[in-house]
Design a protein around this motif. Structure first.
Motif, PDB file in Angstrom:
ATOM      1  N   GLY A 100     -69.463  86.600  40.210  1.00 51.95           N
ATOM      2  CA  GLY A 100     -69.300  88.052  40.140  1.00 51.95           C
ATOM      3  C   GLY A 100     -69.059  88.693  41.489  1.00 51.95           C
ATOM      4  N   THR A 125     -73.026  81.662  37.839  1.00 51.70           N
ATOM      5  CA  THR A 125     -72.659  82.784  36.975  1.00 51.70           C
ATOM      6  C   THR A 125     -73.777  83.816  36.892  1.00 51.70           C
ATOM      7  N   LEU A 133     -71.950  88.758  35.286  1.00 48.37           N
ATOM      8  CA  LEU A 133     -70.732  88.732  34.480  1.00 48.37           C
ATOM      9  C   LEU A 133     -70.782  89.753  33.346  1.00 48.37           C
ATOM     10  N   LYS A 137     -68.157  92.650  32.578  1.00 54.90           N
ATOM     11  CA  LYS A 137     -67.435  92.635  31.297  1.00 54.90           C
ATOM     12  C   LYS A 137     -67.702  93.875  30.465  1.00 54.90           C
ATOM     13  N   ILE A 156     -66.058  83.592  29.832  1.00 56.86           N
ATOM     14  CA  ILE A 156     -67.088  82.694  30.373  1.00 56.86           C
ATOM     15  C   ILE A 156     -66.926  81.344  29.688  1.00 56.86           C
ATOM     16  N   VAL A 169     -65.567  80.637  35.067  1.00 59.19           N
ATOM     17  CA  VAL A 169     -65.207  81.956  34.543  1.00 59.19           C
ATOM     18  C   VAL A 169     -63.725  82.186  34.792  1.00 59.19           C
TER      19      VAL A 169
END
Length: 253
Positions: A100, A125, A133, A137, A156, A169
């Motif tokens: 991220g 992640t 994430l 998102k 993902i 990702v």
């Protein structure tokens, strides 16, 4: 005045390591060269960190003609931005930062690229300090849609909990716009619902159920609708380390 002097006069100078990524992103979008001095110059370990070097490498990959200069001590970075070209490649993220950290600034560049972004990020992640994430998102991408950036996908493929990671990702941005849409916010809307995702990797699914029960018991006092889904990962797609987490976000009426 010599050409060298003119170039130096146009360069914007910053001090310190704060907002390192955002300074580079804004420099790229505006086309203005920058110089960042005194990066952790008073620390026992001065200079830029490995994850910041990794971000510079990523920035170099998605641009054409960028010039990056780092001093011997690492306390000064000179960046002359090139054109944003995007591309299709794989980026292995430095182990101390999650995917991220690298995905978020790419979303700011991608709409103004010559071609689409299709980047596979490998690494962690999840993180306690950087954008997760789910935040990107379900929080950041919907905001980008309000500015006209609509064709954005974040898949993902594998979860990778710290410390060993092992996640994957895939970021795809097909929306290329000449300029963003103007957004006018006139009212602050009330929160109507609290939603979230509880995930786990290489641990018993009962951990996720405990997360759900604990969070619902706290959030029920808000008077809002609470809807938290589970995301359990097993096998090869669950990364290399056990872990679990919970991301919450709100809906407004």
């Amino acid at each position: 005045m010599s050409s060298t002097t003119k170039t130096k006069s146009k360069m914007i100078t910053f001090h310190g390591h704060e907002n390192f990524r955002h300074r580079l992103i804004l420099s790229t979008l505006s086309g203005k060269p920058i110089r960042i001095d005194k990066i952790r110059s008073n620390d026992m370990n001065p200079g830029i960190r490995e994850y910041e070097k990794d971000f510079l490498r990523l920035l170099d990959n998605v641009t054409n003609g960028s010039v990056i200069e780092i001093s011997m001590t690492g306390t000064t970075v000179i960046y002359r931005p090139g054109l944003i070209i995007g591309g299709n490649f794989t980026h292995t993220c430095q182990s101390s930062k999650p995917c991220g950290y690298f995905i978020e600034p790419m979303l700011y560049l991608a709409p103004f690229s010559k071609k689409k972004f299709s980047i596979l990020f490998k690494g962690l992640t999840a993180s306690k300090t950087d954008a997760g994430l789910e935040y990107i998102k379900w929080g950041l991408i919907p905001v980008l849609e309000k500015f006209g950036v609509r064709d954005v996908e974040l898949h993902i493929l594998k979860r990778g909990s710290p410390p060993l990671g092992g996640g994957e990702v895939h970021l795809i941005v097909n929306s290329l716009i000449p300029q963003p849409v103007t957004v006018h916010i006139l009212d602050i809307q009330k929160i109507s619902a609290i939603r979230g995702i509880a995930y786990c990797t290489r641990v018993s699914p009962s951990v996720v159920n405990r997360l759900l029960d604990a969070s619902r018991s706290v959030l029920k006092n808000t008077g809002c609708e609470v809807n938290i889904t589970t995301d359990v990962w097993r096998g090869e797609n669950s990364g290399k380390s056990p872990g679990f987490g919970l991301t919450l976000f709100t809906d407004r009426i």
